[in-house]
Design an enzyme around this catalytic site. Structure first.
Site, mmCIF file in Angstrom:
data_model
loop_
_atom_site.group_PDB
_atom_site.id
_atom_site.type_symbol
_atom_site.label_atom_id
_atom_site.label_comp_id
_atom_site.label_asym_id
_atom_site.label_seq_id
_atom_site.Cartn_x
_atom_site.Cartn_y
_atom_site.Cartn_z
ATOM 1 N N ASN A 94 0.829 -1.210 0.000
ATOM 2 C CA ASN A 94 0.000 0.000 0.000
ATOM 3 C C ASN A 94 0.860 1.255 0.000
ATOM 4 O O ASN A 94 0.899 2.026 0.955
ATOM 5 C CB ASN A 94 -0.934 0.005 1.209
ATOM 6 C CG ASN A 94 -1.704 -1.293 1.342
ATOM 7 O OD1 ASN A 94 -1.356 -2.139 2.144
ATOM 8 N ND2 ASN A 94 -2.729 -1.457 0.524
ATOM 9 N N ASN A 282 -6.641 -1.007 13.638
ATOM 10 C CA ASN A 282 -7.595 -1.856 12.928
ATOM 11 C C ASN A 282 -6.887 -3.137 12.496
ATOM 12 O O ASN A 282 -5.936 -3.064 11.732
ATOM 13 C CB ASN A 282 -8.153 -1.133 11.710
ATOM 14 C CG ASN A 282 -9.361 -1.840 11.126
ATOM 15 O OD1 ASN A 282 -9.940 -2.737 11.735
ATOM 16 N ND2 ASN A 282 -9.753 -1.447 9.914
ATOM 17 N N ASP A 309 2.792 -5.211 12.689
ATOM 18 C CA ASP A 309 1.798 -4.373 12.018
ATOM 19 C C ASP A 309 2.211 -2.900 12.112
ATOM 20 O O ASP A 309 1.394 -2.015 12.379
ATOM 21 C CB ASP A 309 0.399 -4.584 12.598
ATOM 22 C CG ASP A 309 -0.696 -4.103 11.646
ATOM 23 O OD1 ASP A 309 -0.404 -3.943 10.449
ATOM 24 O OD2 ASP A 309 -1.829 -3.879 12.092
#
Length: 423
Positions: A94, A282, A309
């Protein structure tokens, strides 16, 4: 030449597991393991309560490079990884532009080629990670994609998901999907439950994660592929039912694996009572029964790996009203320490395995067992050392663990015929 003196080997697949030995490293290779080794010309590394394992691997890092280098770039991500004890990281697609072409993959590999940490780019499943059109996954594999995912975006399109499983089985790559049904989580800010109601915030329900896992597992079963290595990997699961579903799938011998984010076991959803955006992640922090299930899944092997993460966000993205702030925290420097600090369930071998052997198996990387003749991709650490996370090498500061006392710290890492001190 490097001599590591009196270090306890933590490697469940090594013949020296659990033993305290000297390790001699020459030209990036382990040449001797024994007692009282004599190497007068070697650089000496020695300390108290030192442990050593194969180098740690982080399967989920947002480097934001190219495109958002003001939040993080590959150089600072690798510097943070060294502090955290990682010798290898897998970076999400991303970016801007996304890692959806050979050009962007080559850019990442070239920029990372001179770093101490080995960087594995994850190729995008769809163009721009937008979930609409396939990328050239076979070409991306040849260009160096270690795995495939749309990163922070779940693959919503069932056709794309199914065909991706079939394509990737042909090139021996794993499909990594973060399970989330976007239609059920739109505008969600935190775990749906008692505290979201009390705080007046729209919830992110557990069922949004669980429905996606059910869909993906049913499609994996439909494909009918048998493999000893996972073809489908669920990233950052967070609920008790998610653990149960994956446990059942493994019992049916489906080629599936999963991970959790280290910070997920540290906090319940009630921590958001003060609306601190550093706790906005999230998947969101869940309830205590979910945390208990995550520990059970780690202990029985249902959960294969633990990731940081790592998702850096600058002040402009975090210093806002809670509903406007971006999700994510930085975690490269604290992932091992957080898991170790809160651990009351896993043996040290089990804990280390979540950062070493299992991530490498899922990503089809060399396993680097500690044995004579093998490459020296190693992490030296002290599992009992207490320290305060006061500074970060990341460009961003979005961590709920800043100024917190943690237990367990990496000391040195060895990779690419080099040694670096952590911190």
């Amino acid at each position: 030449m490097l001599l590591i003196r009196s270090v306890k080997i933590i490697d469940s697949r090594s013949p020296y597991n659990g033993q305290t030995k000297d390790i001699l490293v020459e030209n990036g290779q382990i040449t001797q393991i024994g007692d009282q080794l004599d190497a007068p010309n070697a650089e000496l590394l020695t300390g108290n309560n030192w442990h050593i394992s194969s180098g740690w691997v982080d399967m989920r890092v947002s480097s934001h490079d190219p495109g958002h280098e003001h939040k993080e770039d590959l150089t600072t991500a690798c510097e943070a990884a060294v502090v955290g004890g990682f010798t290898e990281i897998a970076v999400l697609p991303n970016t801007q532009p996304a890692l959806d072409s050979k050009n962007t993959l080559v850019y990442v590999k070239q920029k990372a080629s001179e770093q101490f940490v080995t960087v594995h780019p994850i190729g995008a499943v769809t163009k721009g990670c937008e979930g609409k059109d396939f990328t050239e996954m076979i070409d991306l594999t040849y260009a160096g994609a270690a795995a495939f995912s749309d990163g922070v975006h779940a693959i919503q399109n069932t056709h794309i998901f199914l065909k991706s499983l079939q394509y990737l089985q042909q090139v021996n790559r794993v499909l990594m999907n973060r399970p989330e049904d976007f239609d059920l989580t739109v505008f969600g800010q935190m775990n749906e439950g008692e505290f979201s109601t009390l705080l007046g915030m729209r919830g992110i329900p557990a069922i949004a994660e669980e429905l996606m896992i059910m869909r993906d597992l049913k499609l994996l079963e439909y494909v009918g592929i048998k493999s000893d290595t996972p073809l489908l990997h669920f990233s950052t699961i967070s609920t008790a039912n998610a653990v149960a579903l994956i446990r059942q799938a493994k019992a049916q011998q489906l080629p599936v694996s999963c991970d959790i984010a280290a910070h997920q076991i540290a906090f319940e959803d009630s921590v958001l009572a003060d609306f601190d955006t550093n706790y906005k992640v999230n998947p969101p922090f869940r309830k205590q029964e979910d945390i208990d299930a995550l520990w059970e899944g780690l202990a029985d092997g249902t959960i294969d790996a633990v990731v940081s993460d790592h998702n850096p966000q600058d002040e402009e993205a975090k210093n806002l009203e809670f509903d406007l702030a971006e999700f994510g925290i930085i975690g490269l420097e604290t992932a091992f320490a957080v898991l170790n600090t809160y651990n009351t369930t896993l043996s040290i071998e089990q804990l280390v395995d979540k950062f070493t052997y299992r991530p490498r198996t899922i990503l089809r990387l060399p396993t680097h067992t500690i044995a004579e003749g093998n490459s020296a991709n190693l992490t030296i650490f002290d599992p009992d050392l207490e320290w305060v996370f006061a500074n970060t090498r990341s460009k961003s500061k979005n961590s709920p663990f800043l100024e917190n006392r943690l237990k367990g710290r990496a000391l040195y890492v060895l990779n690419r015929n080099k040694v670096e001190k952590c911190g």
